[in-house]
Design an enzyme around this catalytic site. Sequence first.
Site, PDB file in Angstrom:
ATOM      1  N   ASP A   1       0.822  -1.209   0.000  1.00 10.62           N
ATOM      2  CA  ASP A   1       0.000   0.000   0.000  1.00 10.62           C
ATOM      3  C   ASP A   1       0.854   1.257   0.000  1.00 10.62           C
ATOM      4  OD1 ASP A   1      -2.236  -1.597   0.144  1.00 10.62           O
ATOM      5  OD2 ASP A   1      -2.397  -1.458   2.325  1.00 10.62           O
TER       6      ASP A   1
ATOM      7  N   TYR B   1       6.969 -10.005   6.466  1.00 10.11           N
ATOM      8  CA  TYR B   1       6.815  -8.576   6.748  1.00 10.11           C
ATOM      9  C   TYR B   1       7.401  -8.238   8.112  1.00 10.11           C
ATOM     10  CZ  TYR B   1       3.529  -8.012   2.849  1.00 10.11           C
ATOM     11  OH  TYR B   1       2.956  -7.956   1.603  1.00 10.11           O
TER      12      TYR B   1
END
Length: 280
Positions: free
Chosen positions: A69, A127
Amino acid sequence: MRSDWKRPETYSLPGKDERRIMLRVSYDGSAFHGWQAQGNAVSVQGIISSALTELLKKETAVYGSGRTDAGVHALAQVCHFDTVSSIEPSLFAVILNTRLPKTIRILSSDEAPEGFHARFSTMSREYWYLIKETRSMLPWDAGRITPLKTLPDITLLNSYASELAGTHDFTTFASARDPSQSRVRDIYVSEWDETDDAYGCRIMRYRTAGNAFLYHQVRSMVGTMIQAALSGESIERFRGRLLSSSRSQALRTAAADGLYLADVSYDPDKYQWFEEQYGR
Protein backbone atom coordinates in the site's frame (compact mmCIF):
# COMPACT_ATOMS: atom_id res chain seq x y z
CA MET A 1 -1.88 -25.76 3.02
CA ARG A 2 0.03 -25.92 -0.24
CA SER A 3 -2.25 -28.72 -1.43
CA ASP A 4 -5.11 -26.18 -1.39
CA TRP A 5 -3.40 -23.52 -3.52
CA LYS A 6 -4.95 -24.67 -6.84
CA ARG A 7 -2.38 -22.98 -9.05
CA PRO A 8 -0.12 -24.28 -11.84
CA GLU A 9 3.37 -25.33 -10.84
CA THR A 10 4.99 -23.59 -13.82
CA TYR A 11 4.28 -20.59 -16.03
CA SER A 12 5.33 -20.46 -19.66
CA LEU A 13 6.82 -17.46 -21.42
CA PRO A 14 4.42 -15.77 -23.87
CA GLY A 15 6.98 -15.73 -26.73
CA LYS A 16 9.48 -18.42 -27.70
CA ASP A 17 12.37 -15.93 -28.09
CA GLU A 18 11.70 -14.15 -24.80
CA ARG A 19 13.61 -14.42 -21.55
CA ARG A 20 12.15 -13.76 -18.11
CA ILE A 21 14.24 -11.48 -15.88
CA MET A 22 13.72 -11.47 -12.12
CA LEU A 23 14.43 -8.31 -10.13
CA ARG A 24 14.83 -7.91 -6.37
CA VAL A 25 13.82 -4.39 -5.45
CA SER A 26 14.05 -2.17 -2.37
CA TYR A 27 12.08 1.05 -2.07
CA ASP A 28 11.05 3.83 0.28
CA GLY A 29 7.27 3.58 0.14
CA SER A 30 6.69 7.07 1.53
CA ALA A 31 7.50 8.43 -1.93
CA PHE A 32 4.82 6.38 -3.74
CA HIS A 33 1.12 5.54 -3.84
CA GLY A 34 1.97 1.88 -3.33
CA TRP A 35 3.50 -0.78 -5.57
CA GLN A 36 0.75 -1.21 -8.14
CA ALA A 37 0.30 1.11 -11.10
CA GLN A 38 -3.00 2.99 -10.77
CA GLY A 39 -4.22 5.84 -12.95
CA ASN A 40 -2.10 8.97 -12.61
CA ALA A 41 -0.75 8.05 -9.16
CA VAL A 42 3.02 7.53 -8.87
CA SER A 43 3.72 3.85 -8.15
CA VAL A 44 6.85 1.72 -7.88
CA GLN A 45 5.61 -0.69 -10.55
CA GLY A 46 4.85 2.18 -12.89
CA ILE A 47 8.27 3.82 -12.44
CA ILE A 48 10.15 0.55 -13.08
CA SER A 49 7.97 -0.27 -16.09
CA SER A 50 8.59 3.19 -17.56
CA ALA A 51 12.36 2.84 -17.07
CA LEU A 52 12.36 -0.57 -18.79
CA THR A 53 10.16 0.69 -21.63
CA GLU A 54 12.59 3.52 -22.26
CA LEU A 55 15.60 1.20 -22.07
CA LEU A 56 14.19 -1.56 -24.27
CA LYS A 57 12.33 0.73 -26.69
CA LYS A 58 9.23 -1.40 -26.20
CA GLU A 59 6.27 -1.26 -23.79
CA THR A 60 7.38 -3.54 -20.95
CA ALA A 61 5.04 -4.82 -18.26
CA VAL A 62 6.36 -5.60 -14.77
CA TYR A 63 4.74 -8.24 -12.56
CA GLY A 64 5.28 -8.11 -8.79
CA SER A 65 5.11 -10.78 -6.11
CA GLY A 66 2.28 -8.82 -4.51
CA ARG A 67 1.08 -5.32 -3.68
CA THR A 68 2.21 -2.94 -0.99
CA ASP A 69 0.00 0.00 0.00
CA ALA A 70 0.89 3.68 -0.11
CA GLY A 71 3.55 4.39 2.49
CA VAL A 72 4.62 0.75 2.90
CA HIS A 73 8.30 0.03 2.25
CA ALA A 74 10.14 -2.95 0.78
CA LEU A 75 13.51 -4.41 1.66
CA ALA A 76 13.23 -7.12 -1.00
CA GLN A 77 10.20 -6.99 -3.27
CA VAL A 78 10.43 -9.35 -6.27
CA CYS A 79 9.15 -8.70 -9.77
CA HIS A 80 9.75 -9.95 -13.29
CA PHE A 81 9.50 -8.81 -16.89
CA ASP A 82 9.85 -10.57 -20.24
CA THR A 83 12.20 -9.41 -22.98
CA VAL A 84 13.96 -10.47 -26.18
CA SER A 85 16.88 -8.17 -25.33
CA SER A 86 20.38 -9.68 -25.33
CA ILE A 87 21.47 -7.55 -22.34
CA GLU A 88 23.26 -9.68 -19.74
CA PRO A 89 20.71 -10.34 -16.95
CA SER A 90 22.97 -9.04 -14.16
CA LEU A 91 23.45 -5.74 -16.02
CA PHE A 92 19.78 -4.79 -15.78
CA ALA A 93 20.29 -3.90 -12.09
CA VAL A 94 23.27 -1.68 -12.95
CA ILE A 95 21.53 0.06 -15.83
CA LEU A 96 18.19 0.54 -14.11
CA ASN A 97 19.79 2.04 -11.01
CA THR A 98 21.16 4.84 -13.20
CA ARG A 99 17.63 5.55 -14.47
CA LEU A 100 15.53 5.16 -11.33
CA PRO A 101 15.01 7.63 -8.46
CA LYS A 102 17.12 6.99 -5.37
CA THR A 103 13.94 5.93 -3.55
CA ILE A 104 14.00 2.72 -5.65
CA ARG A 105 17.03 0.43 -5.83
CA ILE A 106 17.39 -2.77 -7.85
CA LEU A 107 19.30 -5.14 -5.56
CA SER A 108 19.81 -7.85 -8.17
CA SER A 109 18.71 -8.95 -11.62
CA ASP A 110 18.87 -12.54 -12.83
CA GLU A 111 17.40 -14.73 -15.51
CA ALA A 112 14.44 -16.47 -13.91
CA PRO A 113 14.34 -20.25 -13.73
CA GLU A 114 12.09 -22.13 -16.13
CA GLY A 115 8.40 -21.77 -15.22
CA PHE A 116 8.96 -18.90 -12.78
CA HIS A 117 6.32 -16.25 -12.03
CA ALA A 118 7.06 -13.50 -9.49
CA ARG A 119 3.62 -13.73 -7.90
CA PHE A 120 2.39 -17.26 -8.41
CA SER A 121 5.66 -19.08 -7.72
CA THR A 122 5.95 -17.43 -4.30
CA MET A 123 6.18 -19.86 -1.38
CA SER A 124 6.22 -17.31 1.45
CA ARG A 125 6.25 -13.59 2.21
CA GLU A 126 7.75 -11.96 5.28
CA TYR A 127 6.82 -8.58 6.75
CA TRP A 128 8.34 -6.45 9.51
CA TYR A 129 6.67 -3.69 11.47
CA LEU A 130 8.84 -1.20 13.39
CA ILE A 131 7.83 0.99 16.35
CA LYS A 132 9.67 3.43 18.64
CA GLU A 133 8.84 5.70 21.54
CA THR A 134 8.01 9.18 20.28
CA ARG A 135 10.73 10.75 22.43
CA SER A 136 13.35 8.51 20.73
CA MET A 137 12.34 9.36 17.17
CA LEU A 138 15.14 10.83 15.06
CA PRO A 139 14.57 13.18 12.10
CA TRP A 140 15.14 10.45 9.49
CA ASP A 141 12.76 8.04 11.26
CA ALA A 142 9.69 9.99 10.13
CA GLY A 143 7.74 8.00 7.57
CA ARG A 144 9.79 4.86 8.23
CA ILE A 145 9.06 3.94 11.86
CA THR A 146 5.76 4.33 13.71
CA PRO A 147 6.07 6.43 16.89
CA LEU A 148 4.18 5.54 20.06
CA LYS A 149 3.98 7.64 23.22
CA THR A 150 4.53 4.46 25.26
CA LEU A 151 5.86 1.12 24.07
CA PRO A 152 3.76 -1.91 25.04
CA ASP A 153 5.06 -4.79 27.13
CA ILE A 154 6.85 -7.16 24.75
CA THR A 155 5.96 -10.27 26.76
CA LEU A 156 2.27 -9.46 26.40
CA LEU A 157 2.73 -8.69 22.71
CA ASN A 158 4.38 -12.06 22.15
CA SER A 159 1.57 -13.86 23.96
CA TYR A 160 -0.83 -12.39 21.39
CA ALA A 161 1.54 -13.02 18.49
CA SER A 162 1.74 -16.71 19.32
CA GLU A 163 -2.04 -16.94 18.93
CA LEU A 164 -1.73 -15.71 15.33
CA ALA A 165 0.74 -18.39 14.25
CA GLY A 166 -0.74 -21.39 12.48
CA THR A 167 -3.69 -21.79 10.13
CA HIS A 168 -6.64 -19.52 10.91
CA ASP A 169 -9.54 -17.65 9.42
CA PHE A 170 -8.22 -14.06 9.59
CA THR A 171 -11.50 -12.29 8.81
CA THR A 172 -11.09 -10.28 12.03
CA PHE A 173 -7.95 -8.67 10.64
CA ALA A 174 -8.98 -8.28 6.99
CA SER A 175 -10.18 -5.05 5.46
CA ALA A 176 -13.79 -5.09 4.28
CA ARG A 177 -12.34 -4.29 0.85
CA ASP A 178 -10.44 -7.58 0.63
CA PRO A 179 -11.87 -9.54 -2.32
CA SER A 180 -10.57 -12.99 -1.28
CA GLN A 181 -13.10 -15.81 -1.32
CA SER A 182 -11.29 -17.53 1.54
CA ARG A 183 -9.74 -15.65 4.44
CA VAL A 184 -7.87 -18.66 5.79
CA ARG A 185 -4.12 -18.14 5.78
CA ASP A 186 -1.04 -20.04 7.04
CA ILE A 187 1.18 -17.98 9.33
CA TYR A 188 4.60 -19.57 9.77
CA VAL A 189 6.20 -16.89 11.96
CA SER A 190 4.59 -14.40 14.35
CA GLU A 191 6.86 -12.79 16.95
CA TRP A 192 8.03 -9.53 18.48
CA ASP A 193 11.65 -8.68 19.28
CA GLU A 194 13.57 -5.58 20.28
CA THR A 195 17.01 -4.08 19.85
CA ASP A 196 18.78 -0.73 19.73
CA ASP A 197 19.15 1.16 16.48
CA ALA A 198 22.53 2.48 15.32
CA TYR A 199 22.12 5.49 17.64
CA GLY A 200 21.28 3.54 20.80
CA CYS A 201 17.52 4.11 20.69
CA ARG A 202 15.21 1.22 21.54
CA ILE A 203 13.24 -0.14 18.60
CA MET A 204 10.63 -2.91 18.58
CA ARG A 205 9.87 -5.13 15.60
CA TYR A 206 6.98 -7.42 14.76
CA ARG A 207 8.04 -10.15 12.32
CA THR A 208 5.55 -12.34 10.50
CA ALA A 209 5.79 -14.73 7.57
CA GLY A 210 3.06 -16.64 5.80
CA ASN A 211 1.91 -18.14 2.54
CA ALA A 212 -0.08 -14.97 1.78
CA PHE A 213 -1.76 -12.07 3.57
CA LEU A 214 -5.14 -10.38 3.29
CA TYR A 215 -5.59 -6.69 2.55
CA HIS A 216 -4.40 -4.70 5.61
CA GLN A 217 -4.00 -7.95 7.61
CA VAL A 218 -0.54 -7.25 9.03
CA ARG A 219 -1.33 -3.64 9.93
CA SER A 220 -4.60 -4.70 11.57
CA MET A 221 -2.91 -7.44 13.60
CA VAL A 222 -0.20 -5.02 14.72
CA GLY A 223 -2.62 -2.24 15.63
CA THR A 224 -4.84 -4.62 17.58
CA MET A 225 -1.92 -6.19 19.45
CA ILE A 226 -0.54 -2.78 20.41
CA GLN A 227 -3.88 -1.45 21.63
CA ALA A 228 -4.63 -4.66 23.52
CA ALA A 229 -1.20 -4.68 25.21
CA LEU A 230 -1.43 -1.03 26.23
CA SER A 231 -4.71 -1.81 28.02
CA GLY A 232 -3.38 -5.04 29.56
CA GLU A 233 -5.86 -7.28 27.75
CA SER A 234 -5.73 -10.98 28.62
CA ILE A 235 -4.52 -13.54 26.11
CA GLU A 236 -7.96 -15.20 26.32
CA ARG A 237 -9.66 -11.97 25.25
CA PHE A 238 -7.25 -11.54 22.35
CA ARG A 239 -7.78 -15.15 21.28
CA GLY A 240 -11.50 -14.47 21.29
CA ARG A 241 -11.00 -11.59 18.86
CA LEU A 242 -9.23 -13.88 16.39
CA LEU A 243 -11.71 -16.73 16.72
CA SER A 244 -14.72 -14.45 16.34
CA SER A 245 -13.95 -13.99 12.61
CA SER A 246 -15.61 -10.61 12.97
CA ARG A 247 -14.05 -7.40 11.70
CA SER A 248 -15.72 -5.55 14.57
CA GLN A 249 -13.31 -7.29 16.96
CA ALA A 250 -10.20 -5.64 15.47
CA LEU A 251 -9.16 -2.61 17.50
CA ARG A 252 -7.34 -0.45 14.95
CA THR A 253 -5.19 -0.58 11.83
CA ALA A 254 -1.59 0.52 12.39
CA ALA A 255 -0.14 3.25 10.18
CA ALA A 256 1.52 2.24 6.91
CA ASP A 257 4.86 3.92 7.62
CA GLY A 258 6.21 1.24 9.96
CA LEU A 259 5.53 -1.68 7.61
CA TYR A 260 8.17 -3.37 5.41
CA LEU A 261 7.95 -6.21 2.91
CA ALA A 262 11.14 -7.84 4.16
CA ASP A 263 11.45 -11.00 2.08
CA VAL A 264 9.78 -12.97 -0.69
CA SER A 265 10.88 -16.61 -0.82
CA TYR A 266 10.59 -19.14 -3.64
CA ASP A 267 12.24 -21.93 -1.66
CA PRO A 268 9.76 -24.81 -1.13
CA ASP A 269 11.87 -26.16 1.71
CA LYS A 270 11.97 -22.99 3.81
CA TYR A 271 8.75 -23.72 5.71
CA GLN A 272 8.33 -27.37 4.78
CA TRP A 273 8.23 -28.16 8.51
CA PHE A 274 4.89 -26.32 8.68
CA GLU A 275 3.43 -28.47 5.92
CA GLU A 276 4.68 -31.65 7.60
CA GLN A 277 3.30 -30.61 10.99
CA TYR A 278 -0.03 -29.13 9.97
CA GLY A 279 -0.63 -30.37 6.39
CA ARG A 280 -3.44 -32.67 5.52
